[in-house]
Structures are given as structure tokens and as C-alpha cells.
Design a protein around this motif. Structure first.
Motif, PDB file in Angstrom:
ATOM      1  N   TYR A  16       0.846  -1.195   0.000  1.00  0.00           N
ATOM      2  CA  TYR A  16       0.000   0.000   0.000  1.00  0.00           C
ATOM      3  C   TYR A  16       0.881   1.243   0.000  1.00  0.00           C
ATOM      4  CZ  TYR A  16      -3.912  -3.059   1.258  1.00  0.00           C
ATOM      5  OH  TYR A  16      -4.879  -4.044   1.259  1.00  0.00           O
ATOM      6  N   VAL A  21       3.014  -5.867   1.969  1.00  0.00           N
ATOM      7  CA  VAL A  21       2.191  -6.576   2.963  1.00  0.00           C
ATOM      8  C   VAL A  21       1.878  -8.001   2.478  1.00  0.00           C
ATOM      9  CG1 VAL A  21       1.212  -4.458   3.923  1.00  0.00           C
ATOM     10  CG2 VAL A  21      -0.035  -5.649   2.135  1.00  0.00           C
ATOM     11  N   PRO A  40      -2.304 -14.081  11.786  1.00  0.00           N
ATOM     12  CA  PRO A  40      -2.462 -13.026  12.784  1.00  0.00           C
ATOM     13  C   PRO A  40      -3.043 -11.738  12.184  1.00  0.00           C
ATOM     14  CG  PRO A  40      -0.233 -13.954  12.839  1.00  0.00           C
ATOM     15  CD  PRO A  40      -0.915 -14.517  11.635  1.00  0.00           C
ATOM     16  N   ASN A  41      -3.514 -10.856  13.038  1.00  0.00           N
ATOM     17  CA  ASN A  41      -4.006  -9.550  12.580  1.00  0.00           C
ATOM     18  C   ASN A  41      -2.925  -8.872  11.733  1.00  0.00           C
ATOM     19  OD1 ASN A  41      -5.450  -9.169  15.792  1.00  0.00           O
ATOM     20  ND2 ASN A  41      -6.583  -9.488  13.923  1.00  0.00           N
ATOM     21  N   GLY A  42      -3.330  -8.364  10.601  1.00  0.00           N
ATOM     22  CA  GLY A  42      -2.395  -7.640   9.742  1.00  0.00           C
ATOM     23  C   GLY A  42      -1.534  -8.530   8.862  1.00  0.00           C
ATOM     24  N   ALA A  43      -1.793  -9.843   8.854  1.00  0.00           N
ATOM     25  CA  ALA A  43      -0.959 -10.779   8.076  1.00  0.00           C
ATOM     26  C   ALA A  43      -1.136 -10.617   6.566  1.00  0.00           C
ATOM     27  CB  ALA A  43      -1.280 -12.222   8.468  1.00  0.00           C
ATOM     28  N   GLY A  44      -2.319 -10.121   6.163  1.00  0.00           N
ATOM     29  CA  GLY A  44      -2.557  -9.933   4.724  1.00  0.00           C
ATOM     30  C   GLY A  44      -3.719 -10.736   4.166  1.00  0.00           C
ATOM     31  N   LYS A  45      -4.585 -11.253   5.051  1.00  0.00           N
ATOM     32  CA  LYS A  45      -5.704 -12.091   4.599  1.00  0.00           C
ATOM     33  C   LYS A  45      -6.705 -11.274   3.771  1.00  0.00           C
ATOM     34  CE  LYS A  45      -6.703 -13.137   8.833  1.00  0.00           C
ATOM     35  NZ  LYS A  45      -5.658 -12.346   9.521  1.00  0.00           N
ATOM     36  N   THR A  46      -7.156 -10.155   4.344  1.00  0.00           N
ATOM     37  CA  THR A  46      -8.155  -9.344   3.631  1.00  0.00           C
ATOM     38  C   THR A  46      -7.562  -8.776   2.350  1.00  0.00           C
ATOM     39  OG1 THR A  46      -9.235  -8.835   5.718  1.00  0.00           O
ATOM     40  CG2 THR A  46      -9.763  -7.402   3.875  1.00  0.00           C
ATOM     41  N   THR A  47      -6.280  -8.446   2.384  1.00  0.00           N
ATOM     42  CA  THR A  47      -5.638  -7.938   1.161  1.00  0.00           C
ATOM     43  C   THR A  47      -5.675  -9.005   0.073  1.00  0.00           C
ATOM     44  OG1 THR A  47      -4.211  -6.510   2.497  1.00  0.00           O
ATOM     45  CG2 THR A  47      -3.497  -6.955   0.235  1.00  0.00           C
ATOM     46  N   GLU A  86     -16.244  -9.044   5.712  1.00  0.00           N
ATOM     47  CA  GLU A  86     -16.159  -8.923   7.172  1.00  0.00           C
ATOM     48  C   GLU A  86     -16.881  -7.637   7.586  1.00  0.00           C
ATOM     49  OE1 GLU A  86     -12.266  -8.219   8.698  1.00  0.00           O
ATOM     50  OE2 GLU A  86     -12.782  -9.008  10.667  1.00  0.00           O
ATOM     51  N   HIS A 195     -10.830 -15.997  12.307  1.00  0.00           N
ATOM     52  CA  HIS A 195      -9.990 -16.156  13.494  1.00  0.00           C
ATOM     53  C   HIS A 195     -10.547 -17.228  14.429  1.00  0.00           C
ATOM     54  CE1 HIS A 195      -7.335 -12.860  12.554  1.00  0.00           C
ATOM     55  NE2 HIS A 195      -8.361 -12.053  12.379  1.00  0.00           N
TER      56      HIS A 195
HETATM   57  P1  ATP Z   1      -6.990  -8.840  10.312  1.00  0.00           P
HETATM   58  O1  ATP Z   1      -6.891 -10.234  10.818  1.00  0.00           O
HETATM   59  O2  ATP Z   1      -6.638  -7.852  11.383  1.00  0.00           O
HETATM   60  O3  ATP Z   1      -8.265  -8.518   9.608  1.00  0.00           O
HETATM   61  P2  ATP Z   1      -5.541  -9.173   7.780  1.00  0.00           P
HETATM   62  O4  ATP Z   1      -4.701 -10.392   7.802  1.00  0.00           O
HETATM   63  O5  ATP Z   1      -6.832  -9.246   7.052  1.00  0.00           O
HETATM   64  O6  ATP Z   1      -5.760  -8.655   9.271  1.00  0.00           O
HETATM   65  P3  ATP Z   1      -4.915  -6.966   6.027  1.00  0.00           P
HETATM   66  O7  ATP Z   1      -6.167  -6.188   6.294  1.00  0.00           O
HETATM   67  O8  ATP Z   1      -4.777  -7.635   4.716  1.00  0.00           O
HETATM   68  O9  ATP Z   1      -4.630  -8.006   7.184  1.00  0.00           O
HETATM   69  O10 ATP Z   1      -3.696  -5.954   6.235  1.00  0.00           O
HETATM   70  C1  ATP Z   1      -2.353  -6.318   5.936  1.00  0.00           C
HETATM   71  C2  ATP Z   1      -1.486  -5.093   6.152  1.00  0.00           C
HETATM   72  O11 ATP Z   1      -1.828  -4.107   5.172  1.00  0.00           O
HETATM   73  C3  ATP Z   1      -1.627  -4.426   7.519  1.00  0.00           C
HETATM   74  O12 ATP Z   1      -0.355  -3.988   7.928  1.00  0.00           O
HETATM   75  C4  ATP Z   1      -2.529  -3.238   7.235  1.00  0.00           C
HETATM   76  O13 ATP Z   1      -2.207  -2.150   8.088  1.00  0.00           O
HETATM   77  C5  ATP Z   1      -2.162  -2.893   5.797  1.00  0.00           C
HETATM   78  N1  ATP Z   1      -3.302  -2.316   5.070  1.00  0.00           N
HETATM   79  C6  ATP Z   1      -4.481  -2.933   4.819  1.00  0.00           C
HETATM   80  N2  ATP Z   1      -5.294  -2.124   4.097  1.00  0.00           N
HETATM   81  C7  ATP Z   1      -4.615  -0.973   3.906  1.00  0.00           C
HETATM   82  C8  ATP Z   1      -4.923   0.254   3.232  1.00  0.00           C
HETATM   83  N3  ATP Z   1      -6.090   0.433   2.610  1.00  0.00           N
HETATM   84  N4  ATP Z   1      -3.976   1.210   3.245  1.00  0.00           N
HETATM   85  C9  ATP Z   1      -2.789   1.035   3.854  1.00  0.00           C
HETATM   86  N5  ATP Z   1      -2.424  -0.102   4.505  1.00  0.00           N
HETATM   87  C10 ATP Z   1      -3.331  -1.089   4.531  1.00  0.00           C
END
Ligand code: ATP
Length: 259
Positions: A16, A21, A40-47, A86, A195
Motif C-alpha cells: 500500500y 504486505v 495473525p491480525n495484519g498478516a494480509g488475509k483481507t488484502t 467482514e 480467526h
Molecule cells: P486482520 O486479521 O486484522 O483482519 P488481515 O490479515 O486481514 O488482518 P490486512 O487487512 O490484509 O490483514 O492488512 C495487511 C497489512 O496491510 C496491515 O499492515 C494493514 O495495516 C495494511 N493495510 C491494509 N489495508 C490498507 C490500506 N487500505 N492502506 C494502507 N495499509 C493497509
């Protein structure tokens, strides 16, 4: 891509800002698989999910869905996907019925087909009586049921779920888990990010653990158990992500409250 892959991800990277990420995800997903996508939170799943849905296009690497490179400008692949987001955003001023017909239209269904399927599914989820009410009056679980109904309404080949059980009562969870296993048995592909380790452990036939943008484990629950001394997916998750401090952290939080 392997001939049979429904989803093929090769060396997927995403940033990003400065830092990546997703740091090179490789995944071949076959029909009928229920993938538990955890980390874990922030691992990159939603991305990863946003990439698969075509919501992010400035990624590096190659992503193919049913053999189609999703960056080739053709958005046809989206019709084959159902998605439960989500904490789903939903148009609250619409009634449940209107929302079902609206989403049905987006997927190219005739109004009466969407309405009939939607009403039937709403009946099975015990929200049929409220379909005429505005969504703003729905409880959290009722909204979640509507999101599930509209994700499935076009009978998609791929179902992507981001914490889909949010707010569902125990009976509806049972129904939903049963739906997933029947859809997978019918050859649909389920990509399930959550989770809730006990649910992932039970429903997935393949579990993918990501940490800091990389896959650190990929296999059946039985296979993952061979990587760790721990017997539960929660224990395996803690061990493989190098997390051992839960007691100390909890103790420090309580001490903070007492001082
Ligand atoms: P969670 O379990 O907390 O939902 P996740 O595994 O789904 O986490 P992501 O949402 O994919 O994680 O985020 C991965 C990384 O990318 C994190 O460090 C987050 O801060 C960053 N990130 C996600 N979306 C954006 C965005 N729109 N702009 C900047 N950084 C982002």
C-alpha cells in the motif's frame, strides 16, 4: 497453472506504501476445496481477498480465476464469485427484499428468480418475516444472514468468506457449516478466512496459515499437526507464528488496571 485450478496465484505481492504486505503468495486451489485462510491480525488475509475480488489491481504477480487473468479487463470472473465481507457494509435504507433483488440484478438474475430464491433462503434462516422491513432495523445476526443469502443467490462457483459467522446464533452456525460442506461436495470452492480456529479446524480440508505476508503452513489439519507438538489448530497457530507470551501479556494488562 495446474489444469484443474479454480484459483491460481503466482508470486503475489502487494504494497500500500513502501513496505510489502504480501510478499510472494503462491497458491493453486482446486474445485471442492474448503480453504481455511488464517493468520495473525495484519498478516494480509483481507488484502489477498481484495485481490481475488478484483478490488485491488495494483498488485504484482499473476492471479487467474478459472484460467482468466483477472487483470485482462474482463470482469466476467466476478459473476462466478460470491462474497461475504467482514463486518459487511450493507445499504440499510433498503428493505431485505429490495437488497436481495438489487444484488440479484448485479449478478444478472431475473427479478423473480432472485426474489424467489431469496425468500426461500430467508425462510430457512428464519428471517422471511422481516424481508419487508428496512435493513436498518435488523439485528447484527439478521444482517449477516442477509449477506450470506445475497452471497449465494447466484449459485457461485467460488465462495469467499471473511468472518462469515459474525453475529450468527448457534443454530444458524450449524446450518451454515452444513451448507458449506454440501457446496464443497458439489464442487464449489470455498475460501474461508476467520480467526475462529475451532471452526476452521472442523470445516476446512486445507488450511493455509499466513504470517507477515507469506505462507508459513499449507496442508490438512492432520498434516499441520505434524509441524507442531500442539494438538489444536489454536496451539499450532500460536507455535508457528512464534507467539508464547499470552500469560505475561494478560498479567501486564491486569497489572496496568491495578496501578
Ligand atoms: P486482520 O486479521 O486484522 O483482519 P488481515 O490479515 O486481514 O488482518 P490486512 O487487512 O490484509 O490483514 O492488512 C495487511 C497489512 O496491510 C496491515 O499492515 C494493514 O495495516 C495494511 N493495510 C491494509 N489495508 C490498507 C490500506 N487500505 N492502506 C494502507 N495499509 C493497509
Amino acid at each position: 497453472m495446474s489444469n484443474n485450478s479454480v484459483i491460481s496465484i503466482s508470486d503475489l505481492k502487494m504494497k500500500y506504501s513502501e513496505e510489502y504486505v504480501l510478499k510472494g503468495i503462491d497458491l493453486q486451489i482446486e474445485p471442492g476445496q474448503i480453504i481455511g485462510y488464517i493468520g495473525p491480525n495484519g498478516a494480509g488475509k483481507t488484502t489477498t481477498i481484495k485481490v481475488l475480488l478484483g478490488m485491488i489491481d495494483n498488485f504484482e504477480g499473476k492471479v487467474e480465476i478459472f484460467g482468466q487473468d483477472i487483470t485482462n479487463g474482463d470482469i466476467e470472473f466476478k459473476k462466478k464469485i460470491g462474497y461475504v465481507p467482514e463486518g459487511g457494509e450493507i445499504y440499510e435504507t433498503l428493505t431485505g427484499q429490495e437488497y436481495i433483488e438489487f444484488i440479484g440484478k448485479i449478478y444478472g438474475l431475473e427479478d423473480d428468480v432472485a426474489a424467489t430464491r431469496g425468500r426461500k433462503m430467508a425462510g430457512f434462516f428464519s428471517i422471511e418475516e422481516t424481508l419487508g422491513d428496512r435493513i436498518s432495523s435488523y439485528s447484527k445476526g439478521m444482517k449477516q444472514k442477509l449477506l450470506i443469502i445475497t452471497a449465494l443467490i447466484h449459485n457461485p462457483q467460488i465462495i469467499i468468506l471473511d468472518e462469515p459467522l459474525n453475529g450468527l446464533d448457534a443454530n444458524s452456525v450449524l446450518v451454515f457449516k452444513e451448507i458449506l460442506s454440501k457446496l464443497a461436495a458439489a464442487g464449489k470452492t470455498i475460501f474461508y478466512s476467520s480467526h475462529l480456529m475451532d471452526v476452521v479446524e472442523k470445516i476446512s480440508n486445507r488450511i493455509i496459515l499466513i504470517s507477515e505476508g507469506q505462507i508459513i503452513a499449507d496442508g490438512t489439519f492432520e498434516e499441520l499437526k505434524t509441524l507442531s507438538e500442539k494438538g489444536s489448530l489454536e496451539g499450532i497457530f500460536n507455535e508457528l507464528t512464534g507467539f508464547h507470551e499470552h500469560e505475561q501479556i494478560a498479567k501486564k494488562i491486569i497489572e496496568t488496571l491495578e496501578n
